[in-house]
Design a protein around this motif. Structure first.
Motif: not given
Length: 539
Positions: A111-113, A237-241, A360-365, A386-391
């Motif tokens: 999320l930061i970098f 949740v995520g997409d192909l990108s 989890f990286t897909v979820l973070a994006q 970050s946990l709140d945002a992924m939720a």
């Protein structure tokens, strides 16, 4: 394992033998069989007793001498199981590898970098897969833990890890972070949930007949739920990108933005690298799980039982065993065991851990799109943002219930890691105490295990209720960074143990040695750079 009593000791001392040179040492003693526990030297015949001409001459027992400790009797190596298999002892490393680093620390860094920072995760996880293979080499060849191997090289090395384990793993970081997620679902204070969780772990381990068997079954189910669940939700949740950038980010070698090289973030990055897979001493404890699984020469060693069944514990041998490396049939079985553990390392350990962290990286994006403010909140010091945002990203996939499911995943990860860590810590400390503390054998290994387990639980409860830490994430950051030091140190010890104490035919090759040496420089170099460049070790 044969439980017959040892024969009386011979009056003739064994001949000395070094660890170099021949595949099987010249040191020999008479023994009744080539299987089961080691038999002590048979008594020599008295000159007053007529010899029985029809009696067959006694077999000579051969030994492998490694270091100054007791030599290892030569025994037959069990036949290896099929290479392709379901989770075995690797389940402990997967449970610890698929932990708070993959679900919490690395998504925060993404999320930061951005996903390009994940090239450091790829390096960290790949190094640990090689470490796993080299740890298994000694454990499967001898039935001894790597701690015993360290003592064969230089006993203070073993005591260093005994003290390091206490320093690093008395802090209940994993469980407290999972309990923090559970608090978001139920409103129950995380301290209360963490205390209850530790007490539950203690009771379960105390009542278990064979602790390893129970844990392997429980962790296999939990990991299955976690892998399938996170993969399904990430796909929703995520997409192909997101997937494409996640995969390509693993190969952005050298990517380190200026902000990553600051006192605020570099120590956290170092800790996250240590948490890319099982961190700290968990790889060393894996050698004890291999033994309880009966992998290689571990088949000759009894399993640890819960306190309730401690009276059923078989007598533990005072050292491990070695197989005849000059016998082609034995070497063929050894190669079978190496194929078995290589499948574990590359497919089960590396593959499953990588799959979960991709999810989890897909979820973070996706979370960054759902909550554009999350990055600034993290920079401002909101560790749990970050946990709140992924939720929130979970909830956006179709139902607010999915946000609750996400926090339950995090709580499950914390429980998984705690089960593995509490068992591993107690197992490792008990092993060193049993073998090297005078008088400890009278307690038995199972009772020593329980003493360390409940001592760990008691201290953890005190820290959670009255300790100085400012929350679960702070505990986790401290544990992660200290783990980097332990990992660099055990890579050095691993090089010494495998190249000094093992027979030449089964020592690691130049490539494996080079990778382990690089890992030692990588972990220790990053740690001391942070210390001297920034004057800090944790944020």
């Amino acid at each position: 394992m044969d439980s017959s009593p040892p024969a009386p000791q011979s009056s003739d001392p064994p001949a000395s033998s070094g660890t170099q040179g021949a595949h099987v040492p010249a040191q020999r003693r008479a023994h009744p069989s080539e299987s089961g526990p080691p038999a002590e030297p048979a008594t020599t015949a008295s000159s007053d007793t007529p010899a029985d001409a029809s009696a067959a001459p006694p077999q000579e027992e051969r030994f492998w001498k490694a270091g100054r400790l007791e030599p290892m009797p030569i025994r037959s190596l069990p036949k290896a199981p099929p290479s392709i298999h379901i989770l075995g002892p690797t389940v402990f490393l997967v449970a610890l590898g698929v932990g708070m680093g993959e679900s919490y620390m690395w998504p925060r860094l993404v999320l930061i970098f951005g996903p390009e920072i994940r090239w450091l995760f790829l390096i960290g996880l790949s190094l640990q897969a090689v470490v796993m293979l080299e740890m298994s080499r000694y454990a499967m060849a001898t039935g001894e833990s790597i701690f015993y191997g360290a003592a064969r090289v230089f006993k203070p090395l073993m005591w260093f890890f005994f003290l390091t384990a206490i320093l690093v793993y008395i802090w209940p970081g994993h469980l407290s972070a999972g309990a923090s997620a559970f608090e978001r679902v139920t409103g129950i204070p995380w301290q209360a949930t963490a205390v209850a969780g530790m007490l539950l772990v203690g009771v379960v381990f105390t009542l278990a007949k064979v602790i390893y068997d129970l844990l392997e079954n429980v962790l296999s189910v939990c990991i299955g739920l976690l892998v399938v669940g996170t993969s399904v939700v990430a796909a929703m949740v995520g997409d192909l990108s997101d997937l494409t950038s996640t995969l390509s980010g693993m190969f952005a070698f050298g990517y380190l933005p200026d902000e990553a090289m600051t006192a605020a973030w570099f120590p956290i990055i170092v800790g996250a690298i240590a948490f890319a897979g099982p961190s700290g001493m968990q790889q060393m404890w894996y050698t004890l799980h291999l033994r309880d699984k009966g992998a290689g020469m571990g088949a000759h060693i009894p399993k640890i039982r819960g306190l309730r069944h401690a009276g059923e514990q078989e007598t533990m041998p005072s050292r491990g065993f070695m197989f005849d490396t000059s016998d082609p049939a034995e070497m063929a079985k050894w190669k079978g065991w190496r194929r078995w553990v290589t499948f574990d390392a590359l497919v089960l350990f590396w593959g499953i851990t990588m799959l979960v962290t991709i999810s989890f990286t897909v979820l973070a994006q996706s979370a960054a799109r759902t909550d554009p403010q999350v990055t600034e909140l993290i920079r401002a010091g909101d560790r749990e943002a970050s946990l709140d945002a992924m939720a929130g990203a979970f909830s956006a996939a179709g139902s607010p219930v999915l946000g609750t499911v996400f926090f339950l995943f995090i709580a499950l990860i914390g429980l998984n890691a705690t089960l593995g860590l509490f068992d591993s810590f107690s197992r490792g400390q008990a092993d060193m105490t049993y073998n090297f503390v005078p008088g400890a054998k009278r307690f038995g290994l199972s009772k020593l295990y329980s003493m360390f387990l409940w001592g760990l639980i008691g201290f953890g409860i005190l820290i959670l209720l009255f300790g100085p830490a400012d929350g679960p994430a702070a505990i986790l950051d401290v544990l992660a960074f200290l783990s980097a030091f332990a990992m660099g140190a055990y890579c050095v010890v691993l090089l010494l143990v495998n190249n000094i104490t093992l027979p030449k035919p089964i020592r690691p090759g130049i490539v494996s040695n080079a990778i382990i040496a690089f890992a030692a420089v990588f972990y220790l170099g990053a740690l001391f750079y942070s210390l001297f460049a920034f004057g800090v070790v944790v944020d």
